[in-house]
Design an enzyme around this catalytic site. Structure first.
Site, PDB file in Angstrom:
ATOM      1  N   SER A   1      40.980 -38.285   7.211  1.00 58.98           N
ATOM      2  CA  SER A   1      40.389 -39.829   6.793  1.00 58.98           C
ATOM      3  C   SER A   1      41.303 -40.349   6.864  1.00 58.98           C
ATOM      4  CB  SER A   1      40.219 -39.361   5.548  1.00 58.98           C
ATOM      5  OG  SER A   1      38.827 -40.145   4.476  1.00 58.98           O
TER       6      SER A   1
ATOM      7  N   HIS B   1      32.649 -34.869   6.223  1.00 61.14           N
ATOM      8  CA  HIS B   1      34.118 -35.567   6.314  1.00 61.14           C
ATOM      9  C   HIS B   1      35.010 -35.081   5.782  1.00 61.14           C
ATOM     10  CE1 HIS B   1      36.200 -39.092   6.297  1.00 61.14           C
ATOM     11  NE2 HIS B   1      37.077 -38.859   5.153  1.00 61.14           N
TER      12      HIS B   1
ATOM     13  N   ASP C   1      29.142 -36.327   9.806  1.00 62.09           N
ATOM     14  CA  ASP C   1      30.149 -37.296   8.868  1.00 62.09           C
ATOM     15  C   ASP C   1      29.304 -38.614   8.158  1.00 62.09           C
ATOM     16  OD1 ASP C   1      32.124 -39.153   7.750  1.00 62.09           O
ATOM     17  OD2 ASP C   1      33.746 -37.955   9.313  1.00 62.09           O
TER      18      ASP C   1
END
Length: 278
Positions: free
Chosen positions: A90, A245, A216
């Site tokens: 991320s 995610h 995601d």
């Protein structure tokens, strides 16, 4: 929330530095780290500045502090191994890419997992429309206690994993999955980081292994395409069809571990062969 210390798994002469995401801890990278260690790598999970404590501590830090944590950990690791790979999840993926751009001689390869340049996943809602304003809001002191919420479910796609990681451990390996969303001011720092790293992508010469969930909920696969289009090093892509995610802990984490280990190992072998030939 209690602190989660950085982890280290001793292995061979190839090292991997793992970088967690915004508001998380190194624990979200621990399963990946153990898998890479079983494949023979020395693995370090970095604790980003401002993370692992309370929200006041997070909000007192900025993206430059987070990046400084990564660079310091990489500098330490490279003195102990022959080659350093860096991988992030991320927001951590952006920090990993920045390290490769800023210190190209340090980084042999990059793992880019769920890179978040834009909050444009299916649960982001109106967040993607106001994200560019967040640095201005922070500068003006607006919204320190406001949060951008995500539509449920949050955490892994697998419901059993979500329950196990959210309730069965003190804060789960990815931090508290049922938190109330991300602070505007913390997200403002990620927006500024994303702007900086996007400009620097052409300076990334190291091979990149880009992994992203097709479904995601936070950042669409367009974020992965952005990286693939603009870095100058070789790219290998893995799109995961059964994860959300947090791909480092979700259903396809074993595939992620295997493909990551294979990618890093191939680079290391090619480097050894080139060195022998020289």
């Amino acid at each position: 929330m209690g602190r989660s210390p950085a982890f280290r798994f001793e292995g061979g002469r190839e090292g991997v530095l793992l970088v967690h995401g915004l508001g998380r801890t190194p624990d979200e990278m621990r399963l990946l780290g153990k898998g890479l260690n079983r494949a023979g790598f020395t693995v370090v999970g970095v604790q980003l500045a401002g993370h692992g404590g309370d929200e006041d501590e997070l909000l007192a830090s900025g993206w430059e502090d987070w990046y400084a944590s990564v660079e310091a950990a990489a500098d330490d690791l490279r003195g102990q191994v022959d080659r350093v790979f860096v991988a992030g999840s991320s927001m951590g993926a952006l920090l990993a890419l920045r390290l490769a751009a800023m210190q190209p001689t340090w980084v042999a390869g990059v793992g880019v997992y769920g890179a978040t340049f834009r909050y444009d996943g299916w649960s982001a809602g109106w967040a993607t429309r106001i994200a560019f304003l967040l640095p201005l809001f922070k500068r003006l002191g607006i919204g320190r206690d406001r949060r951008l919420l995500q539509w449920p479910p949050q955490g892994p796609r697998d419901e059993r994993l979500r329950e196990s990681f959210g309730r069965g451990m003190p804060s789960g390996p990815a931090g508290p999955i049922d938190r109330d969303g991300d602070s505007w001011h913390a997200l403002a720092e990620t927006v500024k980081l994303a702007r900086d790293v996007r400009r620097r992508l052409p300076a990334v010469l190291a091979p990149c292994f880009i992994a992203h969930a097709l479904d995601d909920e936070v950042a669409s696969p367009g974020n992965a395409d952005l990286v693939a289009r603009h870095v100058r090093g070789p790219v290998e892509m893995l799109l995961l069809a059964d994860s959300y995610h947090r791909i480092t802990i979700d259903r396809e984490r074993r595939t992620l571990i295997e493909r990551s280990a294979d990618f890093f190992d191939r680079i290391a072998r090619e480097a050894r062969i080139a060195r022998t030939a020289a």
